[in-house]
Design an enzyme around this catalytic site. Structure first.
Site, mmCIF file in Angstrom:
data_model
loop_
_atom_site.group_PDB
_atom_site.id
_atom_site.type_symbol
_atom_site.label_atom_id
_atom_site.label_comp_id
_atom_site.label_asym_id
_atom_site.label_seq_id
_atom_site.Cartn_x
_atom_site.Cartn_y
_atom_site.Cartn_z
ATOM 1 N N HIS A 136 0.805 -1.222 0.000
ATOM 2 C CA HIS A 136 0.000 0.000 0.000
ATOM 3 C C HIS A 136 0.839 1.273 0.000
ATOM 4 O O HIS A 136 0.355 2.329 0.390
ATOM 5 C CB HIS A 136 -0.900 0.031 1.243
ATOM 6 C CG HIS A 136 -1.815 -1.129 1.403
ATOM 7 N ND1 HIS A 136 -2.801 -1.409 0.494
ATOM 8 C CD2 HIS A 136 -1.890 -2.100 2.345
ATOM 9 C CE1 HIS A 136 -3.469 -2.496 0.896
ATOM 10 N NE2 HIS A 136 -2.932 -2.935 2.012
ATOM 11 N N HIS A 190 -8.070 -3.699 -0.351
ATOM 12 C CA HIS A 190 -7.659 -5.088 -0.579
ATOM 13 C C HIS A 190 -8.621 -5.766 -1.537
ATOM 14 O O HIS A 190 -8.633 -6.985 -1.662
ATOM 15 C CB HIS A 190 -7.620 -5.866 0.733
ATOM 16 C CG HIS A 190 -6.854 -5.198 1.800
ATOM 17 N ND1 HIS A 190 -7.446 -4.368 2.726
ATOM 18 C CD2 HIS A 190 -5.530 -5.198 2.084
ATOM 19 C CE1 HIS A 190 -6.507 -3.896 3.536
ATOM 20 N NE2 HIS A 190 -5.344 -4.375 3.166
#
Lengths: 334, 334
Positions: free
Chosen positions: A58, A220
């Site tokens: 991320h 996600h």
């Protein structure tokens, strides 16, 4: 799978090694496996330390916000997986400057469980720990379950304000209080156009049709609230900002906001500005002033195509703290 | 075509409007069509002004480098198209602070032709203009034709050094001389894994097989020097840095370099660090010190997947100028 990788099992190790080699004056590793990174000058004496942690994949989240005027340390998990209690505890010990530690992390079950356990263990060692759990994603749960919402890019504002408040010499209780205020005043929502591929899996983590988008999808690939044909940038921008404002307006007045338009990985910077343009006009038409804007990659999902919008409702205290300088490997503010 | 856009014909207009709305304290438009942007405080008196220009679709290139400690102005073309002579001339007039103007732009025929004409016209108005044309891409032409090479991400170093030198109060000749030194000391090469899609065209600008990469491809999809099966990150990193060093070593000694690892649009930040790791080790093994590292998006090609590596051979003068602060909408250095 088209990626610049070697053995997928080495992906996080090699990424961490690259980050440490590129930032020798900013970051320091406190574990042989590099799964805990702290500010080069940690521990900073007589300052509340701010700690985060979470899965890899991320960037700039999570470790990318460690630096002067920002976080003191981050514990680093595998791709899309929580870091361990031991990693969190090691980071906590390394950054404690005697004034206690605030954990700021996103509302995901693995992170919550492990940070809670790390906090208990730290307390037994005499380190006072408090926590604020980011829950900014209005696309993840309806208003009545807002405590169960996921944390996404809006956590940037929690980091920024918590770190700035700590830098002023405030106590742990004071830092926690202003961070909770941010948590109550920031909302985000994302839209995805294409999935990402985890190096160890080798195929997309979800499917979207050639002309489809999904509003509210998580970082996600968690399901969102609406899948449909891709709209124009203006319509998408408007639907995102309306969803955020409807949620925020239910419990507070909004006069001035900071806006974060965050690319999820593959979205051209040009398109983020096309979207920002519409958001700006929409806010202006509602009589809401834009105080400070952040546009770029702040919380990604590998090569996912998409973006998220976050709004932080501002008051004078938050504006002052938002303006304080910081320096991290990915973002610098003077 | 999955993009956050409205009418493709409005793409550049809307992107520019978004950039201006997001940066009211940094940038100023000097044309009704926003095709010329300058520093908010332009013209800066008694300072050589640095001007660039080029097509859209490469953010942060070109206009994204306008700001304090960086460029004075940029003229803005359509997607992948040169800007006009009139736009360049308007920017030149708006930034001239009495000490002359240095044009720094990439070696593409449209840009060369129009900047040369704009320089002639500016001279007739009494504005002294000099030019340095970036030619850093070793993948675009062999060594014996290096004057015909294209300019790519390495132009960042020309901008940075030219702007820093101008900020010291140096004359136009001095600024040009050090910028030429950078031009002779920086080399880049890219690798592409997937194409980009121009909004007005709606389909990919080239094709690459499912397991193919192309070394040396340009930022508009210009053909490279080798197409083949995708290699490991380490092998790719090594082949890029070897190509650059072989080219640089033919005419200079190399002891210390700055490294720029640039994402072309869709490449996850994690992968740029995996690649940097190998570059760092390779340089270290050759006894070459790394002085300063830039990793992220510096010159993109919309959503192209790929990256480029640039090395700048440093001396003490260049190190000092590289360290000077700057502040632009996309990058800040303290």
């Amino acid at each position: 799978m088209k990626k610049f990788i070697n053995d997928p099992d080495d992906f996080v190790d090699e990424m961490l090694e690259g980050i440490l080699l590129a930032n020798p004056n900013h970051l320091r590793s406190i574990r042989d496996d590099n799964r805990g990174l702290v500010r080069i000058d940690a521990p900073v004496k007589n300052k509340v330390a701010i700690v985060t942690g979470g899965g890899s994949g991320h960037l700039p989240l999570f470790l990318g916000y460690v630096g002067k005027g920002m976080l003191d340390g981050a514990s680093v998990g595998e791709v899309f997986a929580a870091s361990s209690v031991q990693q969190m505890l090691d980071v906590t010990r390394a950054v404690d400057g005697g004034e206690g530690v605030l954990y700021v992390y996103g509302n995901y079950s693995g992170d919550v469980m492990n940070f809670e356990m790390a906090a208990e263990l730290a307390e037994t060692e005499g380190i006072r720990v408090e926590s604020v759990v980011a829950r900014d994603d209005v696309g993840s749960m309806p208003k009545e379950f807002e405590d169960q919402r996921r944390g996404v890019a809006g956590i940037f504002y929690l980091y920024k304000i918590a770190s700035a408040k700590a830098a002023t010499g405030a106590s742990l209780d004071e830092v926690k209080a202003v961070t909770e205020k941010v948590n109550n005043s920031v909302r985000s929502i994302g839209v995805a156009l294409s999935p990402c591929i985890l190096p160890s899996v080798g195929k997309p983590n979800f499917k979207l049709g050639e002309d489809e988008m999904e509003i509210g999808m998580g970082i996600h690939g968690e399901p969102g609230i609406k899948r449909g044909k891709i709209d124009s940038a203006d319509k998408i921008a408007e639907s995102l900002v309306v969803a955020i404002l409807e949620d925020l307006y239910t419990n507070q007045e909004i006069k001035e906001v900071s806006v974060l338009v965050n690319g999820l990985g593959s979205t051209p910077l040009e398109e983020l500005y096309v979207v920002y343009r519409k958001i700006h006009h929409h806010l202006e038409n509602k009589g809401i002033k834009v105080y400070k804007v952040f546009i770029g990659e702040y919380a990604t999902s590998l090569e996912m195509t998409g973006l998220s919008v976050s709004l932080l409702n501002l008051d004078e205290e938050l504006k002052d703290l938002l303006d304080m300088p910081f320096e991290t490997p990915f973002h610098v503010q003077q």
